[in-house]
Design a protein around this motif. Structure first.
Motif, PDB file in Angstrom:
ATOM      1  N   GLN A   2     -27.135  25.988  -2.395  1.00 35.25           N
ATOM      2  CA  GLN A   2     -27.865  25.722  -1.150  1.00 35.25           C
ATOM      3  C   GLN A   2     -29.351  25.894  -1.407  1.00 35.25           C
ATOM      4  OE1 GLN A   2     -26.066  28.344   1.798  1.00 35.25           O
ATOM      5  NE2 GLN A   2     -24.818  26.648   2.550  1.00 35.25           N
ATOM      6  N   GLN A   4     -33.156  26.098   0.474  1.00 33.09           N
ATOM      7  CA  GLN A   4     -33.843  26.373   1.726  1.00 33.09           C
ATOM      8  C   GLN A   4     -35.337  26.199   1.520  1.00 33.09           C
ATOM      9  OE1 GLN A   4     -32.343  27.279   4.737  1.00 33.09           O
ATOM     10  NE2 GLN A   4     -34.373  27.113   5.669  1.00 33.09           N
ATOM     11  N   TYR A  94     -39.128  17.744   0.818  1.00 34.10           N
ATOM     12  CA  TYR A  94     -37.785  18.189   0.485  1.00 34.10           C
ATOM     13  C   TYR A  94     -37.751  18.728  -0.936  1.00 34.10           C
ATOM     14  CZ  TYR A  94     -36.362  15.184   4.415  1.00 34.10           C
ATOM     15  OH  TYR A  94     -36.215  14.602   5.637  1.00 34.10           O
ATOM     16  N   TRP A 111     -29.854  19.019  -1.852  1.00 30.53           N
ATOM     17  CA  TRP A 111     -31.110  18.875  -1.126  1.00 30.53           C
ATOM     18  C   TRP A 111     -31.290  19.986  -0.108  1.00 30.53           C
ATOM     19  CZ3 TRP A 111     -34.726  14.978  -1.880  1.00 30.53           C
ATOM     20  CH2 TRP A 111     -34.338  13.960  -2.762  1.00 30.53           C
ATOM     21  N   GLY A 112     -32.532  20.404   0.033  1.00 31.35           N
ATOM     22  CA  GLY A 112     -32.876  21.297   1.124  1.00 31.35           C
ATOM     23  C   GLY A 112     -33.062  20.507   2.402  1.00 31.35           C
ATOM     24  N   GLN A 113     -33.335  21.209   3.488  1.00 25.18           N
ATOM     25  CA  GLN A 113     -33.378  20.569   4.795  1.00 25.18           C
ATOM     26  C   GLN A 113     -34.719  19.916   5.095  1.00 25.18           C
ATOM     27  OE1 GLN A 113     -34.150  23.591   4.237  1.00 25.18           O
ATOM     28  NE2 GLN A 113     -35.585  24.337   5.766  1.00 25.18           N
TER      29      GLN A 113
END
Length: 121
Positions: A2, A4, A94, A111-113
């Protein structure tokens, strides 16, 4: 894995911002972390990348000299220091991970948000 992303905001032209991308989960020294950006109405474009292990860095030509990518392996975090910002740098930024170096967004699998950077004139 993940990712961030954080650190975006509103800044005046000529100012600076530092974006962060914290990665959780397993990372390998061979992996590459990249930053991309997407301006309104435009495609997502490569900004910079760095190898986790060797720390080798890569930049889009238009970013060289203004943006600096770095990483802190102990914190599993990648940074993008952006200086002398211009209104045309306004975009959602991103972070992403790839198993190898590439400037193509299609080669990045995590990918991050995204974090919004707005540069006012």
């Amino acid at each position: 894995v993940q990712l961030q992303a954080s650190g975006g905001g509103l800044v005046q032209a000529g100012g600076s911002l530092r974006l962060s991308c914290a990665a959780s989960g397993r990372t390998f020294s061979s992996h590459v972390m990249g930053w991309f950006r997407q301006a309104p109405g435009k495609e997502r474009a490569f900004v910079a990348a760095i190898r986790w292990g060797a720390g080798s860095t890569y930049y889009a030509d238009s970013m060289k000299g203004r943006f600096t990518i770095s990483r802190d392996n102990a914190k599993n975090t990648v940074y993008l220091q952006m200086n002398r910002l211009k209104p045309e740098d306004t975009a959602v930024y991103y972070c992403a991970r790839s198993s190898y170096y590439s400037t193509s967004r299609n080669d990045y699998d995590y990918w991050g948000q995204g974090t919004l950077v707005t540069v006012s004139s």
